[in-house]
Design a protein around this motif. Structure first.
Motif, mmCIF file in Angstrom:
data_model
loop_
_atom_site.group_PDB
_atom_site.id
_atom_site.type_symbol
_atom_site.label_atom_id
_atom_site.label_comp_id
_atom_site.label_asym_id
_atom_site.label_seq_id
_atom_site.Cartn_x
_atom_site.Cartn_y
_atom_site.Cartn_z
ATOM 1 N N VAL A 5 -9.752 12.161 7.533
ATOM 2 C CA VAL A 5 -8.376 12.088 7.040
ATOM 3 C C VAL A 5 -8.092 10.696 6.479
ATOM 4 C CG1 VAL A 5 -5.937 12.095 7.717
ATOM 5 C CG2 VAL A 5 -7.454 13.905 8.542
ATOM 6 N N LEU A 6 -8.442 9.673 7.257
ATOM 7 C CA LEU A 6 -8.177 8.296 6.824
ATOM 8 C C LEU A 6 -9.011 7.922 5.607
ATOM 9 C CD1 LEU A 6 -7.978 6.540 10.318
ATOM 10 C CD2 LEU A 6 -6.118 7.478 8.933
ATOM 11 N N GLN A 7 -10.259 8.382 5.571
ATOM 12 C CA GLN A 7 -11.115 8.109 4.406
ATOM 13 C C GLN A 7 -10.566 8.786 3.165
ATOM 14 O OE1 GLN A 7 -14.985 10.012 4.400
ATOM 15 N NE2 GLN A 7 -15.918 8.296 3.288
ATOM 16 N N THR A 8 -10.101 10.016 3.308
ATOM 17 C CA THR A 8 -9.523 10.742 2.171
ATOM 18 C C THR A 8 -8.294 10.014 1.639
ATOM 19 O OG1 THR A 8 -10.329 12.858 3.033
ATOM 20 C CG2 THR A 8 -8.528 12.943 1.427
ATOM 21 N N MET A 9 -7.463 9.511 2.546
ATOM 22 C CA MET A 9 -6.274 8.776 2.108
ATOM 23 C C MET A 9 -6.666 7.485 1.399
ATOM 24 S SD MET A 9 -3.654 9.392 5.288
ATOM 25 C CE MET A 9 -2.301 8.598 4.407
ATOM 26 N N ASP A 10 -7.645 6.782 1.936
ATOM 27 C CA ASP A 10 -8.084 5.530 1.306
ATOM 28 C C ASP A 10 -8.657 5.769 -0.084
ATOM 29 O OD1 ASP A 10 -7.299 4.113 3.508
ATOM 30 O OD2 ASP A 10 -9.303 3.931 4.380
ATOM 31 N N GLU A 11 -9.460 6.831 -0.218
ATOM 32 C CA GLU A 11 -10.167 7.064 -1.472
ATOM 33 C C GLU A 11 -9.314 7.760 -2.533
ATOM 34 O OE1 GLU A 11 -13.659 9.237 -0.440
ATOM 35 O OE2 GLU A 11 -14.691 7.511 0.446
ATOM 36 N N LEU A 12 -8.410 8.626 -2.099
ATOM 37 C CA LEU A 12 -7.681 9.443 -3.066
ATOM 38 C C LEU A 12 -6.193 9.087 -3.192
ATOM 39 C CD1 LEU A 12 -9.281 12.902 -2.253
ATOM 40 C CD2 LEU A 12 -9.924 11.271 -4.032
ATOM 41 N N LEU A 13 -5.650 8.391 -2.219
ATOM 42 C CA LEU A 13 -4.245 8.015 -2.293
ATOM 43 C C LEU A 13 -4.048 6.535 -2.610
ATOM 44 C CD1 LEU A 13 -2.725 10.027 0.692
ATOM 45 C CD2 LEU A 13 -2.179 10.305 -1.722
ATOM 46 N N LEU A 14 -4.972 5.711 -2.152
ATOM 47 C CA LEU A 14 -4.828 4.272 -2.379
ATOM 48 C C LEU A 14 -5.461 3.810 -3.679
ATOM 49 C CD1 LEU A 14 -5.304 2.568 1.114
ATOM 50 C CD2 LEU A 14 -3.322 2.430 -0.399
ATOM 51 N N LYS A 15 -6.529 4.486 -4.117
ATOM 52 C CA LYS A 15 -7.275 4.011 -5.283
ATOM 53 C C LYS A 15 -6.935 4.807 -6.523
ATOM 54 C CE LYS A 15 -11.104 2.440 -2.395
ATOM 55 N NZ LYS A 15 -12.542 2.559 -2.076
ATOM 56 N N GLN A 54 0.832 -1.202 0.000
ATOM 57 C CA GLN A 54 0.000 0.000 0.000
ATOM 58 C C GLN A 54 0.867 1.252 0.000
ATOM 59 O OE1 GLN A 54 -2.229 -0.977 3.599
ATOM 60 N NE2 GLN A 54 -4.120 -1.165 2.397
ATOM 61 N N THR A 55 1.934 1.212 0.794
ATOM 62 C CA THR A 55 2.827 2.371 0.873
ATOM 63 C C THR A 55 3.468 2.664 -0.476
ATOM 64 O OG1 THR A 55 3.289 1.961 3.209
ATOM 65 C CG2 THR A 55 4.892 3.279 1.996
ATOM 66 N N LYS A 56 3.939 1.625 -1.165
ATOM 67 C CA LYS A 56 4.518 1.829 -2.496
ATOM 68 C C LYS A 56 3.497 2.439 -3.446
ATOM 69 C CE LYS A 56 7.847 -1.988 -2.179
ATOM 70 N NZ LYS A 56 8.219 -3.336 -2.692
ATOM 71 N N SER A 57 2.251 1.966 -3.366
ATOM 72 C CA SER A 57 1.204 2.486 -4.232
ATOM 73 C C SER A 57 0.932 3.961 -3.944
ATOM 74 C CB SER A 57 -0.079 1.661 -4.034
ATOM 75 O OG SER A 57 -1.151 2.196 -4.788
ATOM 76 N N ILE A 58 0.893 4.325 -2.643
ATOM 77 C CA ILE A 58 0.645 5.718 -2.259
ATOM 78 C C ILE A 58 1.775 6.616 -2.743
ATOM 79 C CG2 ILE A 58 0.538 7.264 -0.263
ATOM 80 C CD1 ILE A 58 -0.999 5.042 1.213
ATOM 81 N N LEU A 59 3.016 6.193 -2.516
ATOM 82 C CA LEU A 59 4.153 7.017 -2.926
ATOM 83 C C LEU A 59 4.216 7.156 -4.450
ATOM 84 C CD1 LEU A 59 6.888 5.675 -0.464
ATOM 85 C CD2 LEU A 59 5.512 7.753 -0.264
ATOM 86 N N LYS A 60 3.891 6.082 -5.156
ATOM 87 C CA LYS A 60 3.885 6.128 -6.622
ATOM 88 C C LYS A 60 2.813 7.094 -7.117
ATOM 89 C CE LYS A 60 3.469 3.210 -10.750
ATOM 90 N NZ LYS A 60 3.261 1.817 -11.248
#
Length: 543
Positions: A533-543, A303-309
């Protein structure tokens, strides 16, 4: 708060001026018979942290690290040696604070007279417990203060887990510890230090050096030899003329006196302060004593690699994305004053701007300034949320870059430090007078004309962000292969109504935590913000 201004150094260490001298770096060295000490005044930045800390340890830092290690690596004798070596190398950790007045506060370091004295000092500031990570952190944040003016740093080691698998025993041990491999366990360690000693960069570099020594192939005998050598070379009798404590922040820059320059810098500072516009803050409540909690979320390596990418694709760092995540999280729940901006503050490492050569190789000193990120509060309905998020992340990146590259960053930081130091002195004096019952309130200020009140721009900051970046760039995991670090949590004791969000990558994972006083804010509002904050990260950083 204790109203007295105690002399925290034993009178036997006092000396007359004829036995004292100021070395070229400005530290004050003195000697009497076989004992000598080094001292220097606290700078404005250090005072702004020290004075508020006296009552209950506000801003006392901690760094928790969870790790797996063979038992023999973490035995007290070995840990104590490493702790002693590093306290010799970084003298502020083993110093005391002597306060004789609000304008006369000094660090005082009395070098150990022998390796045995250094070990006694290290052992006195070392504790072994059987507590879980959460128990350690809760005790430090919400219990009685661990540190004091006589104890500026402390080390806690805890074995809260059970035995873990270890490599099979070999017929003949090749261990540098001259013993067969011992079972591995899960350990927790807490490095505690007053914030006026240093900042996050010092804390993490220190932890890396600590594990580098602890997990090295050096035997106990070799570590003892290193302690003896470092004590002699750094603080031996031949060092009395050159020994010095690390510079205060204000002494790390070349200052050329000029009335015109000083006036221009003050005008620039005032104008920069006037541009800080923020109209949003959490609803506060003070019905109960302060109680800090630190909810923490980590993302696995994939997940971290995906977020940073994803951040890289949009041309921003994860730090800039965290500003945007907080902005969107608040905007989603904001129902008023949407015409006013949302302001967040963060710290800036000032080490790259130093122009004065350090007086020694210690990195334990305070070297931070502050900057702000200001973003709109409303969310346009005509633009999809993802586009808004990434645009604001880029705006946050621009503001961070502008703050770091501003040619007035040094003068602004020094003037802010001076202002913070002056405020800290005034508030400390008032606190002490209230404790003694001698405080006399100042006369009420004259009324402000209504027109001036209407034109006054609000400058409230919603939250502070401590964005530490990629800590795996600091922790050289390969240099201590017998130790496997897996968890990191950091923060500080807060004042009532304190709040700070942390973001960093460590052990290949992205970590986000929110340290706040659960009794200082509207609980529903903070929980909604954190969830957003966590929802925003899940929806906009992970997907």
């Amino acid at each position: 708060m204790d109203s007295s201004l105690p002399v925290l150094l034993d009178v036997s260490h006092s000396v007359s001026s004829e036995n004292s001298e100021v070395n070229p770096q400005g530290s004050f060295c003195s000697s009497l018979k076989d004992t000598w000490k080094v001292e220097r005044p606290l700078g404005n930045s250090e005072l702004s942290y020290f004075l508020p800390s006296r009552a209950s340890g506000v801003n006392d830092m901690y760094l928790h690290l969870g790790f797996v290690s063979p038992e023999h690596v973490v035995r007290r004798a070995r840990v104590r040696l490493v702790w002693a070596i590093l306290r010799i190398r970084h003298p502020l950790l083993a110093s005391k604070v002597l306060m004789q007045g609000y304008d006369d506060v000094r660090f005082v370091f009395t070098p150990p007279q022998s390796p045995e004295d250094a070990l006694v000092d290290a052992d006195y500031n070392l504790e072994y417990r059987s507590s879980t990570k959460d128990e350690l952190i809760d005790s430090y944040l919400n219990g009685s203060r661990t540190l004091s003016s006589d104890r500026l740093s402390y080390l806690i080691v805890s074995q809260g887990g059970t035995s873990l698998p270890s490599p099979p025993l070999t017929p003949r041990s090749t261990s540098p510890f001259d013993e067969r491999e011992s079972p591995s366990y899960n350990y927790d360690i807490m490095i505690c230090a007053a914030h006026f000693l240093g900042d996050g960069m010092a804390l993490h570099q220190f932890a890396n050096d600590f594990f580098g020594l602890l997990g090295s192939e050096k035997t106990i005998a070799e570590l003892e030899a290193q302690l003896k050598e470092e004590l002699s070379s750094r603080w031996g009798t031949d060092s009395t003329r050159t020994a010095a404590l690390p510079n205060a922040l204000e002494d790390s820059f070349t200052v050329r006196p000029s009335k015109l320059r000083n006036a221009a810098e003050k005008v620039d500072f005032q104008l920069s302060q006037q541009r800080l516009v923020g109209g949003h803050s959490f609803r506060r409540q003070t019905k109960q004593p302060r109680h800090t909690i630190v909810p923490t979320v980590s993302y696995d390596p994939e997940q971290t690699k995906s977020i940073l990418k994803r951040c890289k694709t949009h041309g921003v760092s994860i730090s800039a994305a965290m500003f945007a995540a907080c902005n969107i999280a608040w905007a989603k729940m904001c129902t008023e004053k949407q015409d006013l901006s949302m302001m967040m503050y963060s710290a800036l490492n000032l080490r790259p701007y130093f122009t004065v050569k350090p007086v020694n190789d210690s990195y334990w000193f305070l070297a931070i300034g502050y900057f702000n990120v200001i973003l709109p509060t409303f969310i346009p309905r005509s633009i999809d949320l993802s586009s808004v998020f990434w645009h604001r992340a880029r705006v946050a990146k621009e503001q961070c870059t502008q703050a770091a590259k501003n040619r007035m960053i040094v003068s602004r930081s020094l003037l802010m430090a001076e202002e913070r130091g002056q405020r800290a002195r005034l508030w400390a004096k008032e606190d002490d007078e209230r404790e003694r019952g001698t405080f006399v309130p100042p006369p009420p200020a004259p009324p402000v004309p209504a027109a001036d009140t209407a034109l006054r721009t609000p400058s409230a900051a919603l939250i502070g962000l401590s964005l530490l970046g990629n800590l795996d760039g600091i922790y050289k995991h390969g240099t201590f292969p017998t130790i496997q670090l897996h968890t990191l949590t950091t923060g500080s004791r807060q004042r009532s109504g304190g709040m700070l969000l942390f973001g960093y990558t460590f052990a290949g994972k992205l970590w986000v935590s929110l340290g706040y006083d659960i009794n200082g804010f509207d609980k529903t509002m903070v929980e909604q913000f954190w969830g957003n904050v966590l929802q925003t990260m899940d929806e906009l950083l992970l997907k």
